[in-house]
Design a protein around this motif. Structure first.
Motif, short mmCIF file in Angstrom:
data_model
loop_
_atom_site.label_atom_id
_atom_site.label_comp_id
_atom_site.label_asym_id
_atom_site.label_seq_id
_atom_site.Cartn_x
_atom_site.Cartn_y
_atom_site.Cartn_z
N PRO A 7 0.82 -1.22 0.00
CA PRO A 7 0.00 0.00 0.00
C PRO A 7 0.85 1.27 0.00
CG PRO A 7 0.20 -0.83 2.23
CD PRO A 7 1.11 -1.68 1.37
N ALA A 8 0.45 2.26 -0.77
CA ALA A 8 1.13 3.56 -0.75
C ALA A 8 0.28 4.58 -1.48
CB ALA A 8 2.51 3.46 -1.39
N PHE A 10 1.65 6.64 -3.81
CA PHE A 10 2.17 6.62 -5.19
C PHE A 10 1.87 7.93 -5.92
CE2 PHE A 10 1.28 2.04 -4.32
CZ PHE A 10 2.58 1.58 -4.38
N GLY A 16 12.04 3.48 -6.71
CA GLY A 16 12.16 2.84 -5.40
C GLY A 16 10.95 1.97 -5.11
N HIS A 17 9.74 2.47 -5.40
CA HIS A 17 8.53 1.66 -5.21
C HIS A 17 8.56 0.43 -6.13
CE1 HIS A 17 6.53 5.72 -4.08
NE2 HIS A 17 6.47 5.00 -2.98
N ILE A 20 10.74 -2.25 -4.76
CA ILE A 20 10.14 -2.98 -3.62
C ILE A 20 9.09 -3.98 -4.14
CG2 ILE A 20 8.65 -2.74 -1.57
CD1 ILE A 20 11.50 -1.84 -0.96
N ARG A 87 6.12 -3.07 3.18
CA ARG A 87 6.48 -1.66 3.12
C ARG A 87 7.97 -1.54 2.83
NH1 ARG A 87 2.80 2.34 3.10
NH2 ARG A 87 4.03 3.65 4.50
N ARG A 90 13.61 3.15 3.86
CA ARG A 90 14.75 3.82 3.24
C ARG A 90 15.85 4.15 4.24
NH1 ARG A 90 10.82 8.00 0.47
NH2 ARG A 90 9.74 7.29 2.31
N GLU A 98 7.09 3.74 10.38
CA GLU A 98 6.76 2.39 9.89
C GLU A 98 6.53 1.43 11.07
OE1 GLU A 98 6.08 1.43 6.84
OE2 GLU A 98 6.56 3.36 5.93
N ALA A 119 15.30 -0.57 1.36
CA ALA A 119 15.45 0.01 0.02
C ALA A 119 16.79 -0.41 -0.57
CB ALA A 119 15.40 1.53 0.11
N TYR A 123 18.31 3.34 -4.74
CA TYR A 123 17.03 4.05 -4.68
C TYR A 123 16.71 4.59 -3.29
CZ TYR A 123 16.40 1.49 -9.04
OH TYR A 123 16.56 0.98 -10.29
N LEU A 126 15.48 8.17 -2.84
CA LEU A 126 14.35 8.69 -3.65
C LEU A 126 13.08 8.85 -2.83
CD1 LEU A 126 14.51 6.57 -6.94
CD2 LEU A 126 15.37 8.88 -6.53
N SER A 128 8.89 10.48 -3.51
CA SER A 128 7.97 11.10 -4.49
C SER A 128 8.01 12.62 -4.38
CB SER A 128 6.54 10.61 -4.24
OG SER A 128 6.46 9.21 -4.36
P1 ADP Z 1 2.93 6.97 1.85
O1 ADP Z 1 3.50 6.27 3.07
O2 ADP Z 1 2.41 8.32 2.12
O3 ADP Z 1 2.01 6.13 1.05
P2 ADP Z 1 4.91 6.72 -0.23
O4 ADP Z 1 3.95 6.49 -1.34
O5 ADP Z 1 6.02 7.68 -0.54
O6 ADP Z 1 4.22 7.31 1.01
O7 ADP Z 1 5.61 5.42 0.27
C1 ADP Z 1 4.96 4.25 0.67
C2 ADP Z 1 5.94 3.15 1.00
O8 ADP Z 1 6.95 3.07 0.02
C3 ADP Z 1 6.66 3.37 2.33
O9 ADP Z 1 6.81 2.12 2.95
C4 ADP Z 1 7.98 3.93 1.92
O10 ADP Z 1 9.00 3.68 2.87
C5 ADP Z 1 8.21 3.16 0.63
N1 ADP Z 1 9.14 3.87 -0.24
C6 ADP Z 1 9.02 5.11 -0.73
N2 ADP Z 1 10.08 5.44 -1.49
C7 ADP Z 1 10.90 4.35 -1.46
C8 ADP Z 1 12.18 4.07 -2.02
N3 ADP Z 1 12.85 4.96 -2.74
N4 ADP Z 1 12.73 2.84 -1.81
C9 ADP Z 1 12.08 1.94 -1.04
N5 ADP Z 1 10.87 2.15 -0.47
C10 ADP Z 1 10.29 3.34 -0.67
#
Ligand code: ADP
Length: 168
Positions: A7-8, A10, A16-17, A20, A87, A90, A98, A119, A123, A126, A128
């Protein structure tokens, strides 16, 4: 069969996402990527745009569904039959929130396991929000986001800076 949700917000999906989700897809039978509809923070892209960018960016992966969701992540996980939440982690700065989220989610749903994946080094820096800031200021974000996202960001900022757009 073990189903995991990723979940995120995005806003937008970054490399990075993608990293993962790709690594998680090797560990679980099916991944359901959940695009959170109404994050507390303000978003640049609409829900449909965020979902489309995630779908296009993950099109090369198998056994992945991309859906939007609202409400609690624990309810979303239960709705799609997931027993795991994945999740990304980073830096030390990610850890506290977290850890807190994971503890609360497990309290609400004791059967749900929350897994944090480190991560990848390339990445780990990184986010968003920083990528949006770089793109807004004309920086090169090609290596930081999937191609469909780079295109969308450049269209967005080109539209915002064009004379037609500024005349309203
Ligand atoms: P939110 O938590 O507001 O949904 P994000 O969409 O930025 O925020 O991130 C969601 C998840 O993705 C979190 O677990 C975050 O740690 C992870 N994440 C974000 N950017 C990266 C990255 N560059 N590398 C690894 N995981 C990331």
């Amino acid at each position: 069969m073990t189903v995991a949700v990723v979940p995120a917000s995005f806003d937008p999906i970054t490399c990075g996402h993608v990293d993962i989700v790709t690594r998680a897809s090797r560990l679980f039978d099916r991944i359901v990527v959940g695009v959170f509809a109404r994050p507390h923070k303000s978003v640049m892209f609409s829900l449909d745009e965020r979902v489309d960018m995630v779908r296009e960016s993950l099109a090369h992966l198998h056994d992945i569904d991309v859906v939007s969701y609202d409400g609690l992540t624990v309810n979303f996980a239960a709705d799609v039959g997931a027993t795991v939440v994945v999740r990304g982690l980073r830096a030390v700065s990610d850890f506290e929130s977290e850890f807190q989220q994971a503890a609360l989610n497990r309290k609400m749903s004791p059967g749900l396991e929350v897994i944090s994946m480190f991560a990848s080094v390339e990445y780990g820096f990184l986010s968003s929000s920083l990528i949006k800031e770089i793109a807004e200021n004309g920086g090169d974000i090609a290596a930081m986001v999937p191609a469909p996202v780079a295109k969308k960001l450049s269209q967005r900022f080109a539209a915002e800076t064009s004379p037609t757009a500024s005349r309203g």
